[in-house]
Design a protein around this motif. Structure first.
Motif, PDB file in Angstrom:
ATOM      1  N   ARG A  77       1.633  10.510  16.333  1.00  0.00           N
ATOM      2  CA  ARG A  77       0.476   9.980  17.059  1.00  0.00           C
ATOM      3  C   ARG A  77      -0.818  10.730  16.726  1.00  0.00           C
ATOM      4  O   ARG A  77      -1.894  10.132  16.690  1.00  0.00           O
ATOM      5  N   ALA A  78      -0.691  12.055  16.523  1.00  0.00           N
ATOM      6  CA  ALA A  78      -1.867  12.894  16.290  1.00  0.00           C
ATOM      7  C   ALA A  78      -1.497  14.017  15.331  1.00  0.00           C
ATOM      8  O   ALA A  78      -0.341  14.434  15.277  1.00  0.00           O
ATOM      9  N   PRO A  79      -2.459  14.516  14.581  1.00  0.00           N
ATOM     10  CA  PRO A  79      -2.165  15.621  13.659  1.00  0.00           C
ATOM     11  C   PRO A  79      -1.899  16.910  14.422  1.00  0.00           C
ATOM     12  O   PRO A  79      -2.387  17.110  15.529  1.00  0.00           O
ATOM     13  N   THR A 129      -1.003  11.615  10.662  1.00  0.00           N
ATOM     14  CA  THR A 129      -0.988  10.254  11.205  1.00  0.00           C
ATOM     15  C   THR A 129      -1.066   9.248  10.069  1.00  0.00           C
ATOM     16  O   THR A 129      -1.514   9.559   8.958  1.00  0.00           O
ATOM     17  N   LEU A 130      -0.664   8.035  10.361  1.00  0.00           N
ATOM     18  CA  LEU A 130      -0.779   6.984   9.347  1.00  0.00           C
ATOM     19  C   LEU A 130      -2.229   6.765   8.926  1.00  0.00           C
ATOM     20  O   LEU A 130      -2.509   6.543   7.745  1.00  0.00           O
ATOM     21  N   ASP A 131      -3.147   6.836   9.879  1.00  0.00           N
ATOM     22  CA  ASP A 131      -4.559   6.666   9.515  1.00  0.00           C
ATOM     23  C   ASP A 131      -4.998   7.720   8.506  1.00  0.00           C
ATOM     24  O   ASP A 131      -5.674   7.413   7.514  1.00  0.00           O
ATOM     25  N   ILE A 132      -4.626   8.973   8.739  1.00  0.00           N
ATOM     26  CA  ILE A 132      -4.995  10.048   7.819  1.00  0.00           C
ATOM     27  C   ILE A 132      -4.328   9.846   6.464  1.00  0.00           C
ATOM     28  O   ILE A 132      -4.957  10.003   5.407  1.00  0.00           O
ATOM     29  N   LEU A 133      -3.054   9.478   6.477  1.00  0.00           N
ATOM     30  CA  LEU A 133      -2.321   9.309   5.227  1.00  0.00           C
ATOM     31  C   LEU A 133      -2.852   8.139   4.412  1.00  0.00           C
ATOM     32  O   LEU A 133      -2.889   8.194   3.181  1.00  0.00           O
ATOM     33  N   ILE A 134      -3.289   7.093   5.089  1.00  0.00           N
ATOM     34  CA  ILE A 134      -3.899   5.959   4.387  1.00  0.00           C
ATOM     35  C   ILE A 134      -5.214   6.385   3.747  1.00  0.00           C
ATOM     36  O   ILE A 134      -5.538   5.993   2.613  1.00  0.00           O
ATOM     37  N   ALA A 135      -5.973   7.204   4.458  1.00  0.00           N
ATOM     38  CA  ALA A 135      -7.228   7.715   3.886  1.00  0.00           C
ATOM     39  C   ALA A 135      -6.965   8.554   2.642  1.00  0.00           C
ATOM     40  O   ALA A 135      -7.761   8.549   1.695  1.00  0.00           O
ATOM     41  N   GLU A 136      -5.841   9.275   2.620  1.00  0.00           N
ATOM     42  CA  GLU A 136      -5.514  10.139   1.490  1.00  0.00           C
ATOM     43  C   GLU A 136      -4.878   9.389   0.320  1.00  0.00           C
ATOM     44  O   GLU A 136      -5.203   9.631  -0.836  1.00  0.00           O
ATOM     45  N   HIS A 137      -3.941   8.490   0.634  1.00  0.00           N
ATOM     46  CA  HIS A 137      -3.125   7.867  -0.413  1.00  0.00           C
ATOM     47  C   HIS A 137      -3.509   6.418  -0.709  1.00  0.00           C
ATOM     48  O   HIS A 137      -3.183   5.892  -1.770  1.00  0.00           O
ATOM     49  N   LEU A 146       3.544   4.561  14.859  1.00  0.00           N
ATOM     50  CA  LEU A 146       2.630   3.417  14.926  1.00  0.00           C
ATOM     51  C   LEU A 146       1.440   3.694  15.834  1.00  0.00           C
ATOM     52  O   LEU A 146       0.375   3.078  15.660  1.00  0.00           O
ATOM     53  N   ALA A 147       1.586   4.628  16.778  1.00  0.00           N
ATOM     54  CA  ALA A 147       0.461   4.984  17.644  1.00  0.00           C
ATOM     55  C   ALA A 147      -0.651   5.667  16.856  1.00  0.00           C
ATOM     56  O   ALA A 147      -1.804   5.684  17.293  1.00  0.00           O
ATOM     57  N   GLY A 148      -0.327   6.215  15.695  1.00  0.00           N
ATOM     58  CA  GLY A 148      -1.328   6.838  14.841  1.00  0.00           C
ATOM     59  C   GLY A 148      -1.907   5.908  13.797  1.00  0.00           C
ATOM     60  O   GLY A 148      -2.525   6.362  12.826  1.00  0.00           O
ATOM     61  N   LEU A 149      -1.728   4.597  14.000  1.00  0.00           N
ATOM     62  CA  LEU A 149      -2.231   3.577  13.074  1.00  0.00           C
ATOM     63  C   LEU A 149      -3.236   2.704  13.813  1.00  0.00           C
ATOM     64  O   LEU A 149      -2.930   2.199  14.904  1.00  0.00           O
ATOM     65  N   SER A 150      -4.392   2.489  13.215  1.00  0.00           N
ATOM     66  CA  SER A 150      -5.433   1.706  13.891  1.00  0.00           C
ATOM     67  C   SER A 150      -5.775   0.415  13.161  1.00  0.00           C
ATOM     68  O   SER A 150      -6.744  -0.255  13.539  1.00  0.00           O
ATOM     69  N   ARG A 151      -5.009   0.069  12.133  1.00  0.00           N
ATOM     70  CA  ARG A 151      -5.273  -1.170  11.398  1.00  0.00           C
ATOM     71  C   ARG A 151      -3.944  -1.869  11.139  1.00  0.00           C
ATOM     72  O   ARG A 151      -2.899  -1.220  11.037  1.00  0.00           O
ATOM     73  N   PRO A 152      -3.948  -3.189  11.007  1.00  0.00           N
ATOM     74  CA  PRO A 152      -2.693  -3.872  10.679  1.00  0.00           C
ATOM     75  C   PRO A 152      -2.322  -3.669   9.216  1.00  0.00           C
ATOM     76  O   PRO A 152      -3.194  -3.653   8.337  1.00  0.00           O
ATOM     77  N   LEU A 153      -1.051  -3.487   8.943  1.00  0.00           N
ATOM     78  CA  LEU A 153      -0.555  -3.405   7.576  1.00  0.00           C
ATOM     79  C   LEU A 153       0.107  -4.722   7.198  1.00  0.00           C
ATOM     80  O   LEU A 153       0.638  -5.442   8.054  1.00  0.00           O
ATOM     81  N   ARG A 154       0.117  -5.003   5.912  1.00  0.00           N
ATOM     82  CA  ARG A 154       0.616  -6.294   5.438  1.00  0.00           C
ATOM     83  C   ARG A 154       2.090  -6.497   5.765  1.00  0.00           C
ATOM     84  O   ARG A 154       2.513  -7.566   6.196  1.00  0.00           O
ATOM     85  N   CYS A 155       2.884  -5.462   5.564  1.00  0.00           N
ATOM     86  CA  CYS A 155       4.327  -5.585   5.771  1.00  0.00           C
ATOM     87  C   CYS A 155       4.881  -4.204   6.093  1.00  0.00           C
ATOM     88  O   CYS A 155       4.502  -3.212   5.461  1.00  0.00           O
ATOM     89  N   LEU A 156       5.779  -4.132   7.061  1.00  0.00           N
ATOM     90  CA  LEU A 156       6.389  -2.855   7.401  1.00  0.00           C
ATOM     91  C   LEU A 156       7.760  -3.089   8.017  1.00  0.00           C
ATOM     92  O   LEU A 156       8.129  -4.212   8.375  1.00  0.00           O
TER      93      LEU A 156
END
Length: 259
Positions: free
Chosen positions: A101-103, A149-157, A175-185
């Motif tokens: 959820r948080a770093p 978090t997923l948000d941070i990892l998306i920013a990096e990768h 998923l609580a650390g994600l603020s955007r929808p992903l195409r498939c998961l």
């Protein structure tokens, strides 16, 4: 296997657990072929894929064989060290962080003999301990791990075209650390804690409009012949969990913005 025998053959419980996982997930070629066919329906060559809870890398390797660029997340030190030796860095990048959820930092409860069920979730661990499927499992070790978090990892990768989440009851926190929808998961569910899967569905509904399918156990195929909307899928997932009493994976694909 008793402690004395482990000592005599020069193995500790953690190494034995690692070998057991390797035999189950990487030592059965027919399982690998089925997984390859299945994942090729979810990713295209050049896609970015996240494997959160990479374990011994069976999914990461299958995604890479499908042509995806893969980031494998595995905070459990024994498995991360194994992956560092075995993964091809040209196609699979290893990231030793946990996701939540948080770093910050968190305590990973490790089951040496059953390492597939090591978890960051104290709630999940306490609830499944009495379930028949977890009889004999002990979480006897604790490891401090870095959490992102997923948000941070998306920013990096970059944003993944497919994201697999298998973190033993911690999926909703990821998923609580994600603020955007992903195409498939995909995320794992356990019949004994099905409400945690419903929390994941709730979070996805806050991010976008999805349709769903599922795979039961280690089956590399969809259980349903058509994808279902949220309400119908919840009812079907509850039915499957009660009927099979087996863990599995929920697959979600984005069909539009949040209503």
């Amino acid at each position: 296997m008793k402690r004395g025998l482990l000592d005599r053959v020069g193995l500790d419980a953690a190494t034995l657990g690692l070998w057991r996982s390797i035999a189950i997930y990487n030592g059965q070629p027919w399982r690998r072929w089925a997984l390859d066919r299945f994942l090729r329906t979810l990713v295209r060559p050049g896609d970015l894929a996240f494997d959160i809870g990479a374990h011994v890398g069976s999914r990461s390797r299958a995604l890479a064989r499908a042509g995806a660029r893969v980031v494998a997340f595995e905070p459990q030190p024994l498995f991360a060290d194994y992956l560092a030796r075995r993964l091809d860095p040209a196609t699979i990048r290893l990231d030793r962080r946990a996701v939540g959820r948080a770093p910050g930092r968190a305590e990973l409860a490790v089951s040496a003999r059953h390492p597939t069920v090591s978890t960051l979730s104290g709630e999940w661990r306490g609830r499944v301990a009495g379930d028949e499927g977890f009889r004999g499992v002990e979480w006897g070790e604790r490891v401090s791990v870095e959490v992102s978090t997923l948000d941070i990892l998306i920013a990096e990768h970059g944003e993944p075209a497919f994201c697999k989440i298998d973190v033993e009851g911690h999926e909703a926190e990821v998923l609580a650390g994600l603020s955007r929808p992903l195409r498939c998961l995909a995320f794992e569910y356990t019949p004994a804690t099905l409400d945690l899967a419903f929390r994941c569905l709730d979070r996805l509904g806050e991010l976008g409009r999805y349709e769903f399918n599922l795979a039961v156990g280690e089956e590399a195929r969809f259980r349903l012949d058509r994808w279902l909307g949220d309400e119908a899928f919840r009812a079907r997932l509850a039915l499957e969990a009660a009927r099979n009493r087996r863990s599995g994976d929920v697959y979600a694909r984005l069909v539009g913005p949040r209503a």
